[in-house]
Design an enzyme around this catalytic site. Sequence first.
Site, PDB file in Angstrom:
ATOM      1  N   ARG A 120       9.094  52.566  25.129  1.00 18.53           N
ATOM      2  CA  ARG A 120       9.388  53.498  25.926  1.00 18.53           C
ATOM      3  C   ARG A 120       8.922  53.095  27.374  1.00 18.53           C
ATOM      4  O   ARG A 120       8.387  54.046  28.333  1.00 18.53           O
ATOM      5  CB  ARG A 120       8.349  54.704  25.461  1.00 18.53           C
ATOM      6  N   LYS A 142      18.202  53.486  39.548  1.00 19.34           N
ATOM      7  CA  LYS A 142      19.164  53.664  38.594  1.00 19.34           C
ATOM      8  C   LYS A 142      19.491  52.400  37.805  1.00 19.34           C
ATOM      9  O   LYS A 142      19.702  51.443  38.333  1.00 19.34           O
ATOM     10  CB  LYS A 142      20.594  54.036  39.152  1.00 19.34           C
ATOM     11  N   GLU A 184      29.227  48.096  50.134  1.00 19.04           N
ATOM     12  CA  GLU A 184      28.021  48.930  50.035  1.00 19.04           C
ATOM     13  C   GLU A 184      27.519  48.957  51.453  1.00 19.04           C
ATOM     14  O   GLU A 184      27.081  50.316  51.879  1.00 19.04           O
ATOM     15  CB  GLU A 184      26.966  48.647  49.096  1.00 19.04           C
ATOM     16  N   LYS A 224      18.775  53.936  52.055  1.00 14.93           N
ATOM     17  CA  LYS A 224      18.796  54.379  50.793  1.00 14.93           C
ATOM     18  C   LYS A 224      17.417  55.012  50.405  1.00 14.93           C
ATOM     19  O   LYS A 224      17.170  55.994  49.661  1.00 14.93           O
ATOM     20  CB  LYS A 224      19.180  53.181  49.902  1.00 14.93           C
ATOM     21  N   GLU A 234      19.093  62.851  41.550  1.00 14.96           N
ATOM     22  CA  GLU A 234      20.536  63.234  41.929  1.00 14.96           C
ATOM     23  C   GLU A 234      20.816  64.761  41.400  1.00 14.96           C
ATOM     24  O   GLU A 234      21.639  65.034  40.932  1.00 14.96           O
ATOM     25  CB  GLU A 234      21.500  62.266  41.318  1.00 14.96           C
ATOM     26  N   ARG A 239      21.401  62.662  46.776  1.00 15.83           N
ATOM     27  CA  ARG A 239      21.766  61.192  46.428  1.00 15.83           C
ATOM     28  C   ARG A 239      23.173  61.189  46.045  1.00 15.83           C
ATOM     29  O   ARG A 239      23.695  59.965  46.183  1.00 15.83           O
ATOM     30  CB  ARG A 239      20.887  61.163  45.203  1.00 15.83           C
ATOM     31  N   ASN A 243      27.474  58.260  46.450  1.00 15.68           N
ATOM     32  CA  ASN A 243      28.718  57.907  45.423  1.00 15.68           C
ATOM     33  C   ASN A 243      30.154  58.077  46.341  1.00 15.68           C
ATOM     34  O   ASN A 243      31.163  57.920  45.785  1.00 15.68           O
ATOM     35  CB  ASN A 243      28.882  59.066  44.455  1.00 15.68           C
ATOM     36  N   HIS A 246      32.681  55.797  45.182  1.00 22.26           N
ATOM     37  CA  HIS A 246      32.615  55.660  43.699  1.00 22.26           C
ATOM     38  C   HIS A 246      33.389  56.511  42.620  1.00 22.26           C
ATOM     39  O   HIS A 246      33.596  56.079  41.724  1.00 22.26           O
ATOM     40  CB  HIS A 246      31.089  55.630  43.449  1.00 22.26           C
ATOM     41  N   HIS A 250      34.822  53.297  40.573  1.00 21.23           N
ATOM     42  CA  HIS A 250      34.431  53.218  39.300  1.00 21.23           C
ATOM     43  C   HIS A 250      35.568  53.099  38.471  1.00 21.23           C
ATOM     44  O   HIS A 250      35.700  52.385  37.189  1.00 21.23           O
ATOM     45  CB  HIS A 250      33.552  54.074  38.901  1.00 21.23           C
ATOM     46  N   HIS A 262      32.938  45.092  41.695  1.00 25.38           N
ATOM     47  CA  HIS A 262      32.445  46.530  41.857  1.00 25.38           C
ATOM     48  C   HIS A 262      32.864  46.708  43.291  1.00 25.38           C
ATOM     49  O   HIS A 262      33.304  47.702  43.641  1.00 25.38           O
ATOM     50  CB  HIS A 262      30.838  46.393  41.529  1.00 25.38           C
TER      51      HIS A 262
END
Length: 366
Positions: A120, A142, A184, A224, A234, A239, A243, A246, A250, A262
């Site tokens: 956990r 993330k 990026e 960032k 998000e 946030r 994206n 993206h 993606h 990517h």
Amino acid sequence: MKPVHVDLGPRSYDVLIGRGLLDQVGKQLKDKVKGPVVIIADQSIITLYATKVENSIREAGFHVFTLSVPSGERSKSSEEFSRLLSELAKRKVPRSGTIIAIGGGVIGDLAGFVAASYLRGITFIQVPTTLLAMVDSSVGGKTGINLPEGKNLVGAFYQPKLVVADLDTLKTLPSREFSAGMAEVIKYGAIKDEDEVLFDRVAKGVKPDNYDLDKIIENCVTIKADIVKNDEFETRGQRALLNFGHTLGHAIENASDYEYLHGEAIALGMLAATWLSTQAGLLPNEALTAMRNALAANDLPLYLRHSVNAGRILSALEKDKKIGPDGRVQWVLLEKIGKAKTGCTEVIEPDYAIDFLYKEAFKPKS
Ligand code: NAD
Ligand code: GLY
């Protein structure tokens, strides 16, 4: 260089950016973590870098061992995730253990999700070795893996306790991968850089040996950190700025069976989103030219190969997390270079954007 602090209350941490930092990782861990330390490293950089880090950690008095992960996006899979969890269980790594990811975004995302899930949650540290991972994926928490149905569909928000970005590692990074990271960097210049200092700098093209590379990386990480501080999970619309490009990116990455890297897919996504911004009347055409020239100056793709099937892109898009409850794509669009807007659903259907990317074989204007 002063560390960039990611201010998240009890989950705050520093991002160290500089050269010659790998030998110092062991020293950095003292007083911060407990052992044993498990390095999860990209197999292609183990002898180059992970061994150095392992030695520095051992010298600092920790029990340490390394687990190797095959290079490439395919390792961000449920199979690799389970294999790593089983390795930790077999070796009886306790809750006091620490995982260190050494590699690019693939390793950081995968190892981070392993750290978030094993018992956990155990302590996690990022040592990014690609430009993309330094400016983006190692910061912000993330973590996750892909499913055959789509990118990053399983994961957790799980912050590292420290990020160590050693620019010396970029000397061995293939130039195509460096360019992918530049996508990026351009993203930060496009979304949150209203005076356009970062965008103007990167629009000239950036190379690994540029004297100001550390400043450029620091600039991106600061942007960032600021966005993540205000919207860690998000949920507040901020946030989602990250994206930009993206949404379609993606889907292109997935539909190309990851033949587009990517960052390359994100470059195409940003081009399409910039075009959509002009179509929505938010942005003048000169901004599209500026985006196109910035991508070209950093050797990024300017049109979509016809071998990537439009139907597959649309179907990947439908499964994306960024589709709103009404089934419409939530675009991030530009109001100007340096200022983006999230949650835009009012614009043209995605197939027009895909068509635009096929047809417009852009050439940079001199
Ligand atoms: P990557 O991890 O696949 O690394 C790219 C390639 O470079 C690999 O072949 C790797 O073996 C090699 N490599 C790594 N470091 C090297 C070095 N110093 N010298 C030589 N070769 C080296 O790819 P990436 O571009 O770093 O990351 C892409 C991944 O990051 C994608 O899965 C993407 O979804 C994810 N991502 C995550 C976030 C996030 O916020 N978590 C943000 C952006 C991207
Ligand atoms: N790379 C997108 C984010 O961290 O939110």
